[in-house]
Enzyme design. Structure first.
Site, PDB file in Angstrom:
ATOM      1  N   SER A 107       0.856  -1.188   0.000  1.00  0.00           N
ATOM      2  CA  SER A 107       0.000   0.000   0.000  1.00  0.00           C
ATOM      3  C   SER A 107       0.888   1.232   0.000  1.00  0.00           C
ATOM      4  CB  SER A 107      -0.887  -0.008   1.257  1.00  0.00           C
ATOM      5  OG  SER A 107      -1.523   1.238   1.448  1.00  0.00           O
TER       6      SER A 107
ATOM      7  N   LYS B 170       2.102  -2.714   6.534  1.00  0.00           N
ATOM      8  CA  LYS B 170       2.428  -2.505   5.124  1.00  0.00           C
ATOM      9  C   LYS B 170       3.868  -2.022   4.939  1.00  0.00           C
ATOM     10  CE  LYS B 170      -1.402  -3.903   3.273  1.00  0.00           C
ATOM     11  NZ  LYS B 170      -1.421  -5.099   2.414  1.00  0.00           N
TER      12      LYS B 170
ATOM     13  N   TYR C 179      -2.167  -0.854  10.567  1.00  0.00           N
ATOM     14  CA  TYR C 179      -2.207  -1.194   9.137  1.00  0.00           C
ATOM     15  C   TYR C 179      -0.968  -0.659   8.431  1.00  0.00           C
ATOM     16  CZ  TYR C 179      -3.670  -1.204   4.261  1.00  0.00           C
ATOM     17  OH  TYR C 179      -3.726  -1.383   2.900  1.00  0.00           O
TER      18      TYR C 179
END
Length: 266
Positions: free
Chosen positions: A136, A153, A149
């Site tokens: 991402s 990533k 998150y």
């Protein structure tokens, strides 16, 4: 050999690399064929994974839904591995529950290790294959209210870079690697996302860019591509300038803060 002589030997390589990169800007990149390749895509039932499966199917690749042991025994050696499955929970750190933190790391990064360890030996034996890490933009640019998150990533991006380096060091240059880093994608996992002057991406567009990157053996695939410029700015701008630029983007999405739902505007 002294340090100065080592530098003199390194300098022509650096100059050649810059010249090669410049020339490639004007030469069409050769696309490889993925017809007949055995492609395993995790998280293929939704969003980017599903759209990517369609892209490979359109190119006559063989697709599998998988159980590790069944794939090895009944189908054969996977030649293209797309680690796409992901979990995201938008919340501030203190509102993110322990099991949610564990789940995001298990799916977003640890699963990459287990699939790579399962299918990489055959790739290395044949010196042929492609490992794709779906990360991402949040794996390059820290995002508030997505601490877990974003951290997972960042780890995925690091996994891709380190694995790429290791395969080269081991002489397995026939195994290619790619890492996909898009901004918000319209998958429904993040509610009401928006960024100033950027559109929320559709999975089909992201999958198309991913396939283009795989076919041309791109190492890092940014969607949109101008994120590369931001990556450069991230390394050269002062801290206060970066903070101001982050606020200027006006990133918004629904998130949980202090156990309350609210719309976040940075």
């Amino acid at each position: 050999m002294n340090l100065f002589m080592e530098f003199l030997l390194l300098l022509p390589i650096i100059i050649y690399a810059y010249i090669e990169a410049f020339v490639k800007l004007f030469i069409p990149v050769k696309r490889k064929s993925v017809s007949g390749e055995l492609v395993l895509i995790t998280g293929a039932g939704h969003g980017i994974g599903r759209a990517t499966a369609y892209e490979f199917a359109n190119r006559q690749s063989r697709l599998v839904l998988w159980d590790i042991n069944k794939v090895k025994k009944d189908i054969g050696d996977v030649t293209i591995l797309v680690n796409n499955a992901g979990v995201i929970i938008a919340a501030d750190l203190l509102s993110t529950q322990d099991h949610q933190i564990q789940q995001m790391f298990e799916v977003n990064i640890l699963a990459h290790y287990w699939t790579a360890k399962a299918f990489l030996p055959a790739m290395m034996k044949n010196n042929h294959g492609h490992i794709v890490t779906v990360a991402s933009a949040a794996g390059h640019f820290a995002t508030s209210l997505m601490v877990t998150y974003s951290s997972s990533k960042f780890a995925a991006v690091g996994f891709h870079k380190a694995l790429t380096q290791e395969l080269s060091a081991l002489g397995n240059d026939g195994i290619k690697t790619s890492c996909l880093c898009p901004v918000f994608v319209n998958t429904g996992f993040v509610k009401n996302p928006s960024i100033r002057f950027m559109k929320v991406l559709e999975p089909e567009k992201v999958a198309n860019k991913l396939l283009e990157g795989i076919l041309t053996n791109q190492k890092m695939i940014f969607v949109p591509s101008f994120l590369k410029i931001r990556l450069i700015l991230e390394k050269i701008l002062p801290e206060h300038a970066l903070a101001a630029a982050y606020k200027w983007q006006n990133i918004q999405f629904d998130a949980v803060v202090g156990y309350r739902n609210r719309v976040i505007s940075d």
